[in-house]
Design a protein around this motif. Structure first.
Motif, PDB file in Angstrom:
ATOM      1  N   GLY A  61     -11.436 -13.602  -0.880  1.00  0.00           N
ATOM      2  CA  GLY A  61     -11.020 -14.132  -2.171  1.00  0.00           C
ATOM      3  C   GLY A  61     -10.929 -13.173  -3.335  1.00  0.00           C
ATOM      4  N   PRO A  62     -12.032 -12.598  -3.819  1.00  0.00           N
ATOM      5  CA  PRO A  62     -11.959 -11.752  -5.024  1.00  0.00           C
ATOM      6  C   PRO A  62     -11.302 -10.391  -4.800  1.00  0.00           C
ATOM      7  CG  PRO A  62     -14.198 -11.789  -4.162  1.00  0.00           C
ATOM      8  CD  PRO A  62     -13.422 -12.804  -3.373  1.00  0.00           C
ATOM      9  N   HIS A  63     -11.116  -9.987  -3.557  1.00  0.00           N
ATOM     10  CA  HIS A  63     -10.555  -8.669  -3.279  1.00  0.00           C
ATOM     11  C   HIS A  63      -9.048  -8.601  -3.521  1.00  0.00           C
ATOM     12  CE1 HIS A  63     -14.247  -6.916  -1.578  1.00  0.00           C
ATOM     13  NE2 HIS A  63     -14.500  -8.165  -1.222  1.00  0.00           N
ATOM     14  N   TRP A  64      -8.377  -9.736  -3.537  1.00  0.00           N
ATOM     15  CA  TRP A  64      -6.934  -9.723  -3.827  1.00  0.00           C
ATOM     16  C   TRP A  64      -6.713  -9.338  -5.287  1.00  0.00           C
ATOM     17  CZ3 TRP A  64      -5.120  -9.779   0.789  1.00  0.00           C
ATOM     18  CH2 TRP A  64      -5.734 -10.546   1.774  1.00  0.00           C
ATOM     19  N   LYS A  65      -7.534  -9.873  -6.167  1.00  0.00           N
ATOM     20  CA  LYS A  65      -7.410  -9.531  -7.584  1.00  0.00           C
ATOM     21  C   LYS A  65      -7.743  -8.061  -7.821  1.00  0.00           C
ATOM     22  CE  LYS A  65      -9.023 -10.877 -12.179  1.00  0.00           C
ATOM     23  NZ  LYS A  65      -9.908 -11.803 -12.947  1.00  0.00           N
ATOM     24  N   ALA A  66      -8.682  -7.534  -7.038  1.00  0.00           N
ATOM     25  CA  ALA A  66      -9.103  -6.138  -7.210  1.00  0.00           C
ATOM     26  C   ALA A  66      -8.099  -5.152  -6.626  1.00  0.00           C
ATOM     27  CB  ALA A  66     -10.470  -5.926  -6.567  1.00  0.00           C
ATOM     28  N   THR A  67      -7.207  -5.632  -5.768  1.00  0.00           N
ATOM     29  CA  THR A  67      -6.243  -4.764  -5.092  1.00  0.00           C
ATOM     30  C   THR A  67      -4.903  -4.815  -5.810  1.00  0.00           C
ATOM     31  OG1 THR A  67      -7.334  -5.199  -2.972  1.00  0.00           O
ATOM     32  CG2 THR A  67      -5.121  -4.264  -2.883  1.00  0.00           C
ATOM     33  N   LYS A  68      -4.399  -3.692  -6.246  1.00  0.00           N
ATOM     34  CA  LYS A  68      -3.134  -3.636  -6.980  1.00  0.00           C
ATOM     35  C   LYS A  68      -1.961  -3.207  -6.107  1.00  0.00           C
ATOM     36  CE  LYS A  68      -5.718  -4.565 -10.493  1.00  0.00           C
ATOM     37  NZ  LYS A  68      -5.821  -5.955 -10.975  1.00  0.00           N
ATOM     38  N   ASP A  69      -2.234  -2.790  -4.901  1.00  0.00           N
ATOM     39  CA  ASP A  69      -1.213  -2.274  -3.988  1.00  0.00           C
ATOM     40  C   ASP A  69      -0.561  -3.437  -3.236  1.00  0.00           C
ATOM     41  OD1 ASP A  69       0.305  -1.083  -1.981  1.00  0.00           O
ATOM     42  OD2 ASP A  69      -1.188   0.462  -1.532  1.00  0.00           O
ATOM     43  N   GLU A  70       0.676  -3.757  -3.599  1.00  0.00           N
ATOM     44  CA  GLU A  70       1.373  -4.879  -2.968  1.00  0.00           C
ATOM     45  C   GLU A  70       1.592  -4.654  -1.477  1.00  0.00           C
ATOM     46  OE1 GLU A  70       4.984  -5.465  -5.109  1.00  0.00           O
ATOM     47  OE2 GLU A  70       3.992  -6.207  -6.922  1.00  0.00           O
ATOM     48  N   ALA A  71       1.876  -3.419  -1.086  1.00  0.00           N
ATOM     49  CA  ALA A  71       2.100  -3.111   0.325  1.00  0.00           C
ATOM     50  C   ALA A  71       0.826  -3.302   1.137  1.00  0.00           C
ATOM     51  CB  ALA A  71       2.621  -1.691   0.480  1.00  0.00           C
ATOM     52  N   ALA A  72      -0.308  -2.928   0.558  1.00  0.00           N
ATOM     53  CA  ALA A  72      -1.579  -3.109   1.254  1.00  0.00           C
ATOM     54  C   ALA A  72      -1.880  -4.587   1.445  1.00  0.00           C
ATOM     55  CB  ALA A  72      -2.708  -2.437   0.483  1.00  0.00           C
ATOM     56  N   ILE A  73      -1.539  -5.385   0.456  1.00  0.00           N
ATOM     57  CA  ILE A  73      -1.767  -6.827   0.565  1.00  0.00           C
ATOM     58  C   ILE A  73      -0.879  -7.420   1.647  1.00  0.00           C
ATOM     59  CG2 ILE A  73      -1.481  -9.027  -0.635  1.00  0.00           C
ATOM     60  CD1 ILE A  73      -2.434  -7.582  -3.182  1.00  0.00           C
ATOM     61  N   LEU A  74       0.395  -7.085   1.643  1.00  0.00           N
ATOM     62  CA  LEU A  74       1.291  -7.594   2.686  1.00  0.00           C
ATOM     63  C   LEU A  74       0.846  -7.098   4.059  1.00  0.00           C
ATOM     64  CD1 LEU A  74       3.794  -9.052   3.721  1.00  0.00           C
ATOM     65  CD2 LEU A  74       5.139  -7.019   3.124  1.00  0.00           C
ATOM     66  N   GLY A  75       0.415  -5.835   4.147  1.00  0.00           N
ATOM     67  CA  GLY A  75      -0.016  -5.275   5.423  1.00  0.00           C
ATOM     68  C   GLY A  75      -1.240  -5.944   5.989  1.00  0.00           C
ATOM     69  N   THR A  76      -1.997  -6.602   5.148  1.00  0.00           N
ATOM     70  CA  THR A  76      -3.127  -7.390   5.636  1.00  0.00           C
ATOM     71  C   THR A  76      -2.643  -8.574   6.472  1.00  0.00           C
ATOM     72  OG1 THR A  76      -4.499  -6.764   3.755  1.00  0.00           O
ATOM     73  CG2 THR A  76      -5.098  -8.783   4.906  1.00  0.00           C
ATOM     74  N   PHE A  77      -1.491  -9.102   6.131  1.00  0.00           N
ATOM     75  CA  PHE A  77      -0.958 -10.274   6.807  1.00  0.00           C
ATOM     76  C   PHE A  77       0.044  -9.918   7.907  1.00  0.00           C
ATOM     77  CE2 PHE A  77      -2.514 -11.763   2.780  1.00  0.00           C
ATOM     78  CZ  PHE A  77      -3.030 -13.021   3.056  1.00  0.00           C
ATOM     79  N   ALA A  78       0.998  -9.063   7.593  1.00  0.00           N
ATOM     80  CA  ALA A  78       2.118  -8.806   8.502  1.00  0.00           C
ATOM     81  C   ALA A  78       2.308  -7.308   8.688  1.00  0.00           C
ATOM     82  CB  ALA A  78       3.398  -9.436   7.944  1.00  0.00           C
ATOM     83  N   THR A  79       3.048  -6.952   9.717  1.00  0.00           N
ATOM     84  CA  THR A  79       3.280  -5.539  10.007  1.00  0.00           C
ATOM     85  C   THR A  79       4.431  -4.983   9.178  1.00  0.00           C
ATOM     86  OG1 THR A  79       4.790  -6.053  11.838  1.00  0.00           O
ATOM     87  CG2 THR A  79       2.450  -5.809  12.374  1.00  0.00           C
ATOM     88  N   GLY A  80       4.477  -3.664   9.096  1.00  0.00           N
ATOM     89  CA  GLY A  80       5.556  -2.984   8.391  1.00  0.00           C
ATOM     90  C   GLY A  80       5.685  -1.573   8.920  1.00  0.00           C
ATOM     91  N   PRO A  81       6.832  -0.954   8.751  1.00  0.00           N
ATOM     92  CA  PRO A  81       7.065   0.375   9.314  1.00  0.00           C
ATOM     93  C   PRO A  81       6.459   1.490   8.479  1.00  0.00           C
ATOM     94  CG  PRO A  81       9.015  -0.345   8.127  1.00  0.00           C
ATOM     95  CD  PRO A  81       8.034  -1.491   8.058  1.00  0.00           C
ATOM     96  N   ALA A  82       6.005   2.535   9.156  1.00  0.00           N
ATOM     97  CA  ALA A  82       5.568   3.731   8.442  1.00  0.00           C
ATOM     98  C   ALA A  82       6.777   4.431   7.841  1.00  0.00           C
ATOM     99  CB  ALA A  82       4.820   4.664   9.391  1.00  0.00           C
ATOM    100  N   ILE A  83       7.870   4.499   8.610  1.00  0.00           N
ATOM    101  CA  ILE A  83       9.158   4.989   8.128  1.00  0.00           C
ATOM    102  C   ILE A  83      10.183   3.925   8.462  1.00  0.00           C
ATOM    103  CG2 ILE A  83      10.956   6.751   8.390  1.00  0.00           C
ATOM    104  CD1 ILE A  83       8.778   8.720   9.220  1.00  0.00           C
ATOM    105  N   ARG A  84      10.847   3.386   7.458  1.00  0.00           N
ATOM    106  CA  ARG A  84      11.783   2.281   7.703  1.00  0.00           C
ATOM    107  C   ARG A  84      13.065   2.813   8.344  1.00  0.00           C
ATOM    108  NH1 ARG A  84      12.115  -3.156   5.496  1.00  0.00           N
ATOM    109  NH2 ARG A  84      10.141  -2.575   4.544  1.00  0.00           N
ATOM    110  N   SER A  85      13.225   2.497   9.607  1.00  0.00           N
ATOM    111  CA  SER A  85      14.424   2.811  10.372  1.00  0.00           C
ATOM    112  C   SER A  85      14.548   1.696  11.393  1.00  0.00           C
ATOM    113  CB  SER A  85      14.296   4.168  11.070  1.00  0.00           C
ATOM    114  OG  SER A  85      15.378   4.378  11.956  1.00  0.00           O
TER     115      SER A  85
END
Length: 238
Positions: free
Chosen positions: A109-133
């Motif tokens: 709960g409180p860690h979402w407010k403390a985290t400003k990195d949108e990519a880190a938040i999304l990466g908690t839920f879903a995967t993403g590429p290190a290099i987008r290709s």
């Protein structure tokens, strides 16, 4: 053997546990002010491997504990699972993954407010590429899931000490993560990515950005293709 609805319940429970613990370790590593913050990729790979093992142990008394539509389809192609169960299992797996992701959101709960990195938040839920290709990312998911499904089918021809199979599967997930996961975060499971991505899109998560739906087809289609290829190779072997 339990009926398909009871087995599907097992898929829901197992995938719920899988994502709660798997996304949970990513949250611990990625979110600000977590005691596990910065633990790194090795911790994530081992955490996901153990999460798969626990997901299997907590649901195998109800059914086969596939916990992954790519595995379910691969097993059906190999003649080890009825096609009539593919859709119920897939729905149950996606729902279980969604609910697991919701509990990760509640737990941290409180860690979402403390985290400003949108990519880190999304990466908690879903995967993403290190290099987008997209082609390279797609092939990474195909290869990783090919190894997963072919190996799982190969295990059916071997003999393990009673009750040890979930541990072997967990080790397989760790190996795939360490060896092949650095490119895309190794979804190798459409439900594991889609359910939590839907949760990210729906939940009122502080500091979140977009859910990157433009990329979302990669961790869905790639694992399905990889699973089909893995099962196809297994079927043609003597």
């Amino acid at each position: 053997m339990n009926s398909i609805p009871i087995q599907a319940l097992g898929e829901f429970i197992g995938t719920f546990v899988l994502v709660l613990l798997g996304d949970g370790v990513v949250a611990g590593v990625s979110l600000s002010k977590s005691k596990a913050n910065g633990a790194g990729w090795v911790a994530i790979s081992f955490g996901w491997g153990f999460a798969v093992t626990m997901g299997i142990y907590t649901s195998a008394f109800l059914g086969p504990a596939h916990l992954n539509p790519a595995v379910t389809i691969g097993m059906a192609l190999a003649g080890k699972f009825p096609w009539s169960g593919v859709l119920p299992f897939t729905i149950a797996q996606i729902l279980g993954a969604f609910v697991g992701a919701v509990l990760v959101w509640i737990h941290y709960g409180p860690h979402w407010k403390a985290t400003k990195d949108e990519a880190a938040i999304l990466g908690t839920f879903a995967t993403g590429p290190a290099i987008r290709s997209y082609f390279a990312n797609f092939m990474s998911e195909v290869i990783g899931t090919f190894v997963l499904v072919f190996s799982l089918l190969a295990f059916t021809r071997g003999q393990f000490t009673a009750g040890l199979n979930p541990v072997i599967v967990g080790i397989l997930i760790i190996v795939i993560g360490l060896s092949l996961g650095g490119t895309t975060g190794y979804a190798i499971n459409p439900a594991r990515d889609l359910g939590p991505r839907l949760a990210h899109a729906i939940l009122p998560i502080q500091n979140k950005g977009g859910s990157d739906w433009a990329y979302s087809w990669v961790p869905i289609v790639g694992p399905l293709v990889g699973g089909i290829l893995g099962a196809g190779l297994f079927v043609i072997l003597p």
